[in-house]
Design a protein around this motif. Structure first.
Motif, PDB file in Angstrom:
ATOM      1  N   SER A 188       0.843  -1.191   0.000  1.00  0.00           N
ATOM      2  CA  SER A 188       0.000   0.000   0.000  1.00  0.00           C
ATOM      3  C   SER A 188       0.880   1.244   0.000  1.00  0.00           C
ATOM      4  CB  SER A 188      -0.897  -0.021   1.237  1.00  0.00           C
ATOM      5  OG  SER A 188      -1.723   1.081   1.282  1.00  0.00           O
ATOM      6  N   PHE A 189       0.637   2.123  -0.973  1.00  0.00           N
ATOM      7  CA  PHE A 189       1.413   3.356  -1.022  1.00  0.00           C
ATOM      8  C   PHE A 189       0.513   4.532  -1.353  1.00  0.00           C
ATOM      9  CE2 PHE A 189       1.713   1.837  -5.415  1.00  0.00           C
ATOM     10  CZ  PHE A 189       1.433   2.991  -6.140  1.00  0.00           C
ATOM     11  N   ILE A 190       1.025   5.719  -1.038  1.00  0.00           N
ATOM     12  CA  ILE A 190       0.342   6.970  -1.342  1.00  0.00           C
ATOM     13  C   ILE A 190       1.241   7.756  -2.276  1.00  0.00           C
ATOM     14  CG2 ILE A 190      -0.553   9.128  -0.410  1.00  0.00           C
ATOM     15  CD1 ILE A 190      -0.941   7.622   2.258  1.00  0.00           C
ATOM     16  N   TYR A 191       0.654   8.241  -3.342  1.00  0.00           N
ATOM     17  CA  TYR A 191       1.351   9.037  -4.342  1.00  0.00           C
ATOM     18  C   TYR A 191       1.173  10.514  -3.990  1.00  0.00           C
ATOM     19  CZ  TYR A 191       1.901  11.380  -8.868  1.00  0.00           C
ATOM     20  OH  TYR A 191       2.268  12.222  -9.877  1.00  0.00           O
ATOM     21  N   ILE A 192       2.291  11.246  -3.920  1.00  0.00           N
ATOM     22  CA  ILE A 192       2.241  12.681  -3.645  1.00  0.00           C
ATOM     23  C   ILE A 192       3.156  13.399  -4.631  1.00  0.00           C
ATOM     24  CG2 ILE A 192       2.701  14.504  -1.973  1.00  0.00           C
ATOM     25  CD1 ILE A 192       2.094  12.492   0.226  1.00  0.00           C
ATOM     26  N   GLN A 193       2.583  14.314  -5.386  1.00  0.00           N
ATOM     27  CA  GLN A 193       3.360  15.109  -6.335  1.00  0.00           C
ATOM     28  C   GLN A 193       4.223  16.105  -5.581  1.00  0.00           C
ATOM     29  OE1 GLN A 193      -0.143  15.139  -9.619  1.00  0.00           O
ATOM     30  NE2 GLN A 193       0.939  17.011  -9.389  1.00  0.00           N
ATOM     31  N   LYS A 194       5.343  16.458  -6.161  1.00  0.00           N
ATOM     32  CA  LYS A 194       6.246  17.412  -5.510  1.00  0.00           C
ATOM     33  C   LYS A 194       5.877  18.859  -5.779  1.00  0.00           C
ATOM     34  CE  LYS A 194      10.258  14.527  -4.969  1.00  0.00           C
ATOM     35  NZ  LYS A 194      11.692  14.355  -5.190  1.00  0.00           N
ATOM     36  N   ASP A 195       5.018  19.120  -6.745  1.00  0.00           N
ATOM     37  CA  ASP A 195       4.686  20.504  -7.094  1.00  0.00           C
ATOM     38  C   ASP A 195       3.368  20.987  -6.479  1.00  0.00           C
ATOM     39  OD1 ASP A 195       2.935  19.005  -8.588  1.00  0.00           O
ATOM     40  OD2 ASP A 195       3.394  19.970 -10.495  1.00  0.00           O
TER      41      ASP A 195
END
Length: 154
Positions: free
Chosen positions: A128-135
């Protein structure tokens, strides 16, 4: 509490993440299959076993890619592609999607993988992972606070 810009994970990005992760984990298997096929290619058509081995070895990576491509774009994953809002404080991350808010203590994040454009935050549940954009941060200090919360070294 620090809020971020809304963001979402695209189907293309998710497919890319899934395929890259799978091939990174099992590259040796695909290489082995291709090498066996190459070494047996001169015997292709002489017997059924060798013919099957050559065909299977060359097509297996392609079949796995096609499977992952269609699996990652299935309707079961539609909620992953909705727009999400993230906020965080000194010890928790808050994610709001479709009117539902999820609170995740930073202690539940087991591993952080930093890519060029995004982070993958792996939770204690396997896979299980969460995707987070850097911008998505409004200010550079917000991004620094986020890095400090998760102890990310850039």
């Amino acid at each position: 509490m620090i809020k971020t810009k809304p963001y979402n994970l695209t189907k293309e990005k998710y497919t890319n993440i899934v395929v890259k992760k799978r091939f990174k984990k099992s590259w040796w298997l695909y290489l082995l299959m291709l090498l066996i096929s190459i070494f047996n290619f001169n015997k292709f058509g002489q017997d059924n076993f060798t013919t099957f081995t050559v065909i299977f070895g060359f097509t297996y990576p392609i079949i796995i890619f096609m499977y992952l491509y269609f699996w990652s774009r299935s309707k079961n994953h539609d909620t992953l592609f909705e727009t999400m809002n993230m906020s965080f404080d000194n010890s928790n991350l808050y994610f709001e999607r479709s009117g539902n808010e999820t609170k995740i203590p930073s202690a539940n994040i087991e591993k952080v993988i930093s890519e060029k454009d995004f982070w993958l935050l792996y939770l204690q549940q396997k896979g299980s992972f969460i995707y987070i954009q850097k911008d998505i941060f409004y200010l550079k200090t917000d991004m620094n606070d986020f890095n400090n919360l998760l102890m990310i070294e850039e």
